[in-house]
Write a protein that holds these residues in place. Structure first.
Motif, short mmCIF file in Angstrom:
data_model
loop_
_atom_site.label_atom_id
_atom_site.label_comp_id
_atom_site.label_asym_id
_atom_site.label_seq_id
_atom_site.Cartn_x
_atom_site.Cartn_y
_atom_site.Cartn_z
N UNK A 282 49.69 34.25 39.63
CA UNK A 282 48.73 34.23 38.52
C UNK A 282 47.39 34.77 38.96
N UNK A 283 46.95 34.38 40.17
CA UNK A 283 45.65 34.82 40.66
C UNK A 283 45.70 36.26 41.12
N UNK A 284 46.81 36.67 41.73
CA UNK A 284 46.93 38.06 42.19
C UNK A 284 46.92 39.03 41.01
N UNK A 307 47.16 45.32 36.27
CA UNK A 307 47.84 44.74 37.44
C UNK A 307 48.89 43.71 37.03
N UNK A 308 48.76 43.14 35.83
CA UNK A 308 49.76 42.16 35.39
C UNK A 308 51.15 42.77 35.31
N UNK A 309 51.20 44.07 35.06
CA UNK A 309 52.49 44.77 34.99
C UNK A 309 53.17 44.87 36.34
N UNK A 310 52.38 44.81 37.41
CA UNK A 310 52.92 45.07 38.75
C UNK A 310 53.49 43.82 39.41
N UNK A 311 53.32 42.66 38.78
CA UNK A 311 53.85 41.41 39.32
C UNK A 311 55.03 41.00 38.42
N UNK A 334 44.66 46.94 30.29
CA UNK A 334 43.54 47.86 30.46
C UNK A 334 43.32 48.12 31.95
N UNK A 335 42.78 49.29 32.24
CA UNK A 335 42.51 49.69 33.63
C UNK A 335 41.06 49.33 33.97
N UNK A 336 40.89 48.26 34.74
CA UNK A 336 39.57 47.91 35.29
C UNK A 336 39.73 47.70 36.80
#
Length: 419
Positions: A282-284, A307-311, A334-336
């Motif tokens: 969750x934190x990563x 990044x949520x897509x990568x986990x 979104x890309x941040x």
């Protein structure tokens, strides 16, 4: 009067760098010493704001702060040329971009005097953030200068740490109806400090003249802080009647949930079990450091980091959630990345204010045309890259100062914000 939620994003400043100053923020520590890209960072933030506008959301803006902070350095008896490296880095920090730490906000429907109250956060736990509040207070008093509609308060005094909206949630049937305000505080007991003190939370509630029956003080779990959830908004987020949270976010979740259901009978709690998504994942992924928003058609959406897509565990759970019949119906990655690498996701970048837009200084509200203009200034003036050793370079400092002056002049704020 047309009251609505407005998200004020912090524009990422030209001194954005990776000095690794934030103890307990795992991304900040992991990327310490890396080369940052201020121009790309600011453009990513602008694109996020543009996306929110296209979703039909109201959007505001806070400006970067003047860097280096010479006044703070002078109080320490030094200047940017002679400061120790860690002090120089703190004076150059662009961390005010995380507007969730600008203030705690209580809408007019929740306060005894019928005004929206804002208390600027003191951020005393971290040296690089502890000197932000004077410039933040200056912007808040400009943006919300109509004293018939707003009351803007100075920070809670040290040593009581206050980190602003990142440790505060508000739930209500609708944004324009009275709500339940939840103040989340920490207790030290692991490797990282608890940044939000209960004394500060209670002081803010008193200053905002909140109804005690609709005000909750909830302890964040030590496990969450130890895992790297340096603010509550890394493990929980709320919007209107919905609380979206990790199972291990709170020290006594059962008591909290019971109190919340009593105060707001229509609340919907969407809890992500640790068996499906660990605290570490969750934190990563910064799953919960998302903007949970209500769209014009009434549907709720999560604006979350790509990044949520990568986990896999995170993305699988999210896809299962929106396939069901729960209150959260859409996902908008979104890309941040530049902000994420320093430890702040979409929710860190924004401060939520429920108010009538006509009561706000229009210089702090944006549309796509205004964002285009700001984007052109960023492309022309923001540094492309900064390495940690560059922070002492007088040419870089001159460029950072000129970038800020150009932006503030364009927004017709130079007469009010000049350092």
């Amino acid at each position: 009067m047309t009251v609505r939620e407005i998200n004020f994003d912090g524009l990422i400043g030209p001194s954005h760098n990776y000095a690794g100053l934030s103890l307990g923020n795992l991304a900040s520590s992991r990327n310490a010493g890396a080369i940052s890209h201020p121009r790309a960072a600011a453009l990513q933030g602008i694109e996020k704001m543009r996306g929110n506008i296209r979703l039909g959301l109201a959007q505001g803006l806070f400006l970067p702060q003047w860097r280096p902070d010479g006044s703070w350095l002078a109080m320490l008896g030094t200047d940017i040329a002679n400061a120790d490296p860690h002090i120089r880095a703190a004076a150059m920090s662009a961390s005010s971009m995380w507007a969730a730490n600008a203030a705690t906000v209580s809408p007019a429907t929740d306060t005894a005097d019928g005004r929206t109250h804002l208390t600027v956060a003191n951020l005393v736990t971290m040296a690089h953030r502890s000197h932000e509040w004077p410039q933040t207070l200056m912007q808040l008093r400009l943006a919300f200068s109509d004293t018939r509609a707003f009351a803007v308060h100075p920070p809670i005094p040290a040593p009581f740490g206050d980190e602003g909206a990142a440790n505060h949630m508000r739930l209500s049937e609708r944004h324009d109806l009275p709500g339940v305000e939840v103040f989340v505080y920490g207790q030290s007991g692991g490797p990282f400090p608890a940044r939000q003190h209960i004394e500060a939370s209670k002081a803010v509630a008193r200053i905002h003249e909140l109804d005690p029956a609709r005000t909750l003080f909830v302890q964040q779990s030590e496990a969450a802080i130890a895992a790297g959830a340096f603010h509550n908004d890394v493990v929980a987020v709320a919007n209107e009647r919905v609380l979206f949270t990790h199972e291990q976010a709170f020290a006594d979740k059962d008591a909290f949930y019971a109190a919340l259901r009593h105060a707001l009978p229509g609340v919907e709690i969407v809890e992500v079990p640790a068996s499906a998504v660990s605290l570490s994942d969750a934190i990563r992924s910064y799953l919960f450091n998302a903007q949970l928003v209500t769209l014009p058609d009434g549907a709720m959406a999560l604006i979350l980091p790509s990044e949520a897509r990568t986990v896999p565990a995170v993305w699988n759970w999210l896809e299962q959630m929106i396939a069901g019949n729960g209150p959260i119906r859409q996902l908008h990655p979104v890309d941040v990345r530049q902000s994420m690498a320093n430890g702040g996701g979409p929710a860190c970048l924004r401060l939520r204010v429920v108010a009538d837009p006509k009561d706000i200084d229009p210089r702090f509200l944006v549309d796509e045309t205004k964002l285009d203009e700001i984007g052109r200034i960023v492309e022309a003036y923001w540094p492309e890259a900064i390495a940690p050793d560059d922070l002492a370079d007088t040419r870089l400092i001159a460029r950072i100062e000129q970038s800020w002056l150009t932006l503030v002049d364009h927004l017709r704020l130079s007469g009010d914000l000049l350092p």
